[in-house]
Structures are given as C-alpha cells and as structure tokens.
Motif scaffolding. Structure first.
Motif, mmCIF file in Angstrom:
data_model
loop_
_atom_site.group_PDB
_atom_site.id
_atom_site.type_symbol
_atom_site.label_atom_id
_atom_site.label_comp_id
_atom_site.label_asym_id
_atom_site.label_seq_id
_atom_site.Cartn_x
_atom_site.Cartn_y
_atom_site.Cartn_z
ATOM 1 N N ALA A 181 0.864 -1.112 -0.034
ATOM 2 C CA ALA A 181 -0.006 0.179 -0.052
ATOM 3 C C ALA A 181 0.829 1.232 -0.059
ATOM 4 O O ALA A 181 0.250 2.392 -0.494
ATOM 5 C CB ALA A 181 -0.996 -0.077 1.165
ATOM 6 N N MET A 182 2.189 1.167 0.505
ATOM 7 C CA MET A 182 3.098 2.350 0.672
ATOM 8 C C MET A 182 4.083 2.233 -0.299
ATOM 9 O O MET A 182 5.062 2.711 -0.127
ATOM 10 C CB MET A 182 3.408 2.643 2.038
ATOM 11 C CG MET A 182 2.830 2.897 3.055
ATOM 12 S SD MET A 182 1.342 3.988 3.007
ATOM 13 C CE MET A 182 2.831 5.380 3.458
ATOM 14 N N GLY A 183 3.855 1.735 -1.667
ATOM 15 C CA GLY A 183 4.748 1.586 -2.630
ATOM 16 C C GLY A 183 5.187 2.970 -3.366
ATOM 17 O O GLY A 183 4.898 4.084 -2.670
ATOM 18 N N PRO A 184 6.188 2.837 -4.322
ATOM 19 C CA PRO A 184 6.776 4.079 -4.979
ATOM 20 C C PRO A 184 5.692 5.184 -5.434
ATOM 21 O O PRO A 184 5.899 6.357 -5.238
ATOM 22 C CB PRO A 184 7.481 3.530 -6.073
ATOM 23 C CG PRO A 184 7.820 1.998 -5.773
ATOM 24 C CD PRO A 184 6.582 1.625 -4.942
ATOM 25 N N SER A 185 4.410 4.706 -5.651
ATOM 26 C CA SER A 185 3.334 5.661 -6.281
ATOM 27 C C SER A 185 3.086 6.572 -5.195
ATOM 28 O O SER A 185 2.923 7.909 -5.210
ATOM 29 C CB SER A 185 2.342 5.195 -6.892
ATOM 30 O OG SER A 185 1.465 4.216 -6.154
ATOM 31 N N VAL A 186 2.921 5.925 -3.982
ATOM 32 C CA VAL A 186 2.434 6.593 -2.708
ATOM 33 C C VAL A 186 3.650 7.605 -2.244
ATOM 34 O O VAL A 186 3.422 8.992 -1.948
ATOM 35 C CB VAL A 186 2.097 5.813 -1.487
ATOM 36 C CG1 VAL A 186 1.782 6.541 -0.331
ATOM 37 C CG2 VAL A 186 0.808 4.861 -2.267
ATOM 38 N N GLY A 187 4.897 6.984 -2.356
ATOM 39 C CA GLY A 187 5.867 7.923 -2.223
ATOM 40 C C GLY A 187 6.096 9.052 -3.019
ATOM 41 O O GLY A 187 6.325 10.335 -2.450
#
Length: 136
Positions: free
Chosen positions: A97-103
């Motif tokens: 859920a906290m992958g690169p797109s969220v980062g």
C-alpha cells in the motif's frame, strides 16, 4: 505555523519539507525499478498457494501461461531452495500500500507545502521530520 520559525535551530520548516520531499522522491524512484531494469512501481502481495498466510511482496505484475495476472518480481531476497522468504500478510499488505506511487505523491505534496505557505501544515512538517529523522 510560521515559515519563519526555525524548527531545529538550523533549518526552517520549508527547508525540512524540501529535504524530506527530495529524499522520499529519490527512494521512490529507486524502488520503481529492480536492479535488472524490471519495473517495480506497482507493489502488490502474492499469497502462496500451498502456504496460506504467507505473503510475498512483489514489484509489479506479469501474465502467466494461463492468462492470469500474478505478482512478479519478488522484492525480497533470502530463504533457501526449499524455503521461500516471505512476510507476514499484514506487513506485506502495508508495504504494498505504501509503494513508490504513494512515495512520489507524498513527495509532491511536501514540495508544494514547502513553497506554498497555505499548504504548510503541522501534518506536513511531522511527515517531513519522520522521513528526515527516522526513529532509531
């Protein structure tokens, strides 16, 4: 919160926000590609068919020979020929859920908060401080 307040004695809140955005953006971009060049921006969890409750964190998806969309490549290493490295399902789901797109989205928000006084908030600064100074 005032942008003129010195947060840690040496850096303004805007400085902290910019530093966190830069660090998070670099980490997210690095996590978006595996060392072999395979894209890994769409993190997901693949559950082992023969080991319920074991989650494998994957970096993207492929279509297998049966036309099914499955998680691939694995993002964690270790284990052995007879024992796959895995994560507890709740940890794998959170990491996915906290992958690169969220980062990248958070880095964009922090950048905006650093340049737009109306966007600067206690929450943005708390996030920046958590990124810049993780608990040890």
């Amino acid at each position: 919160m005032s942008a003129s307040v010195i947060a840690d004695g040496t850096h303004s809140p805007a400085d902290e926000l910019r530093a966190a955005a830069q660090k998070l953006r670099a980490l997210a971009l690095a996590a978006s590609t595996a060392t072999d060049g395979a894209p890994t921006a769409n993190w997901n969890v693949k559950y082992e068919e023969f080991h319920p409750g074991r989650g494998l964190l994957c970096g993207d998806y492929i279509i297998n020979g049966r036309g099914e969309r499955v998680g691939w490549p694995l993002l964690h290493r270790g284990g052995s020929q007879f024992r796959t490295t895995c994560m507890a399902p709740q940890h794998a789901e959170y990491a996915a859920a906290m992958g690169p797109s969220v980062g990248l989205a958070l880095a964009g928000w922090l950048t905006e908060a650093s340049t737009t006084p109306s966007c600067m908030s206690d929450g943005a600064l708390a996030l920046a401080r958590a990124i810049n100074h993780p608990a040890t």
